[in-house]
Write an enzyme that holds these catalytic residues in place. Structure first.
Site, mmCIF file in Angstrom:
data_model
loop_
_atom_site.group_PDB
_atom_site.id
_atom_site.type_symbol
_atom_site.label_atom_id
_atom_site.label_comp_id
_atom_site.label_asym_id
_atom_site.label_seq_id
_atom_site.Cartn_x
_atom_site.Cartn_y
_atom_site.Cartn_z
ATOM 1 N N ARG A 164 13.077 -20.417 4.918
ATOM 2 C CA ARG A 164 14.316 -20.068 4.200
ATOM 3 C C ARG A 164 14.545 -18.549 4.248
ATOM 4 N NH1 ARG A 164 14.035 -24.845 4.508
ATOM 5 N NH2 ARG A 164 14.226 -26.376 2.826
ATOM 6 N N SER A 238 19.048 -26.556 -4.020
ATOM 7 C CA SER A 238 17.777 -26.110 -4.615
ATOM 8 C C SER A 238 17.939 -24.680 -5.110
ATOM 9 C CB SER A 238 16.653 -26.147 -3.590
ATOM 10 O OG SER A 238 16.582 -27.413 -3.007
ATOM 11 N N GLU A 334 16.176 -19.174 -4.483
ATOM 12 C CA GLU A 334 16.696 -19.306 -3.121
ATOM 13 C C GLU A 334 18.180 -18.917 -3.111
ATOM 14 O OE1 GLU A 334 15.649 -22.925 -0.871
ATOM 15 O OE2 GLU A 334 17.782 -23.095 -0.419
#
Ligand code: FAD
Ligand code: NAP
Length: 338
Positions: A164, A238, A334
């Site tokens: 990520r 998320s 995130e």
């Protein structure tokens, strides 16, 4: 007359549905638009935010600068023997690209079905799902350098992809706008079905030799059943990354919590399921004011209708603190906070 609009509500432009205003706003449908936008002296009068589909952002206040929405469209494919290169404009909806590839039998991104957002944002956090990441199919991207207005190419190595993560979130943050992404796909599918949810659903449907269309359909259906649809419940997927910790730290925590959900990660590290950590702290499906966590996945923070960005952010702080106190593991967001 300036091509920049003033005092524009960003509510339609972020999937959390947070109502804040941008001081200046402009949409770029091609590279010429980008050149014109950055020629305008007002473009330099404050901070800059490049916006795709707004599906990985949380606005906590009005944006006192320029928001540039990337709407560069177009998909084209070049085929030779077993390999296909597919290029798409930065503003193409990611799932439209997935559907195009699945329909044409181009394999490689079927596991990334139904991820919201745009193609231009896909390299930024190296989007991933169900065992596949963008980096697995990435060939190169073209990017507009904001300071000079010049276009540059970034190959796989130059993007420095991580979990990520990419160079565009780090050293090159806010320096480039991705105008096009080129993927290297296959005519012969190498299917990735190691995630339990996919194999279980294929079995349930009695599919023994799945096609890429089967995988795409299965992934899409699992996602619809598990995740809130941003059109009805604001969210950005998320909210936290899965923490990747050293084996030594893992062993310590695992002794106390042997049921902890974890998976091997590169460099002898361990990836811990953030959703599990949050759920163990009693947050799954919890509502606090107008915010909370999703009933089917504690990793997803939601806006029940009228949450402010600050409210969601404070709740995320509370989650980080609680998880840290209980497990000694630090959660990292995130979602991009503005
Ligand atoms: P935005 O939210 O608009 O922007 C994200 C970041 O990229 C910002 O920093 C922005 O400045 C920058 N950016 C955007 N476009 C460009 C560009 N053209 N050039 C340079 N910088 C740019 N993510 C996953 O990885 N896997 C998933 O499975 C997943 N599932 C999700 C499910 C739901 C329901 C939701 C709401 C989100 C999910 N996400 C997932 C997060 C999100 O969809 C991805 O991060 C997506 O790539 C964001 O795209 P976007 O166009 O909306 O980017
Ligand atoms: P899940 O299947 O319940 O699994 C929980 C976590 O365990 C996932 O985050 C996943 O890590 C990891 N995991 C599960 N099986 C694994 C395996 N075989 N090997 C390695 N790691 C494994 O997760 P979920 O929440 O329903 O999400 C399913 C997939 O969609 C995941 O890949 C997730 O990343 C992706 N997704 C991402 C977002 C986002 O906003 N980023 C939102 C929704 C879904 P990984 O996350 O590293 O895959």
């Amino acid at each position: 007359m300036s091509i920049l609009q003033e005092n524009i509500s960003l509510r339609p432009y972020n999937t959390f549905g947070i109502d804040v205003k941008a001081r200046y706003f402009a949409e770029a449908k091609n590279v010429e638009d980008l050149v014109a936008i950055f020629k305008d002296p007002l473009s330099k009068s404050g901070p800059l935010l490049v916006l795709g589909g707004g599906s990985n952002m949380l606005f906590t206040q009005d944006f006192n600068g320029l928001v540039v929405k990337i709407s560069i469209l177009g998909i084209r494919a070049v085929e030779n023997q077993d390999e296909i290169k597919v290029s798409a404009g930065g503003g193409v909806v990611w799932n439209d690209l997935v559907n195009y590839c699945v329909e044409h039998g181009f394999a490689g991104i079927e596991n990334l079905s139904l991820i919201p957002g745009t193609v231009g944002a896909s390299p930024i956090q190296n989007i991933g799902a169900y065992g596949v990441e963008l980096k697995d199919v990435f060939d190169e991207c073209t990017a507009f350098e904001i300071e000079t207005g010049k276009l540059s190419k970034f190959d796989y190595a130059a993007c420095r992809f991580g979990y990520r993560d990419s160079i565009f979130k780090n050293e090159l943050k806010n320096k480039y706008i991705i105008t096009e992404v080129r993927l290297k796909l296959n005519k012969k599918a190498k299917l990735q079905t190691k995630y339990g949810a996919i194999s279980a659903e294929l079995e349930r449907r009695h599919i023994v030799q799945p096609t890429i269309a089967d995988i795409s359909a299965v992934v899409s259906d699992i996602r619809v059943s598990k995740l809130p649809d941003p059109k009805t419940i604001g969210n950005a997927g998320s909210f936290f990354k899965n923490p990747v910790i050293s084996k030594a730290q893992f062993e310590q925590v695992y002794q106390k919590f042997p049921e902890m959900v974890h998976y091997p990660a590169p460099d002898n590290q361990i990836k811990v399921a953030a959703g599990w950590l949050i759920e163990q702290c009693g947050f799954k499906g919890k509502t606090v004011g107008e915010t909370g966590t999703w009933k089917n996945q504690a990793l997803v923070l939601v806006n029940h209708g009228h949450a402010s960005g600050q409210e969601v952010y404070s709740f995320s702080e509370h989650i980080i603190q609680t998880v840290q106190n209980r497990f000694g593991i630090l959660l990292e967001r995130e979602v991009n906070i503005f």
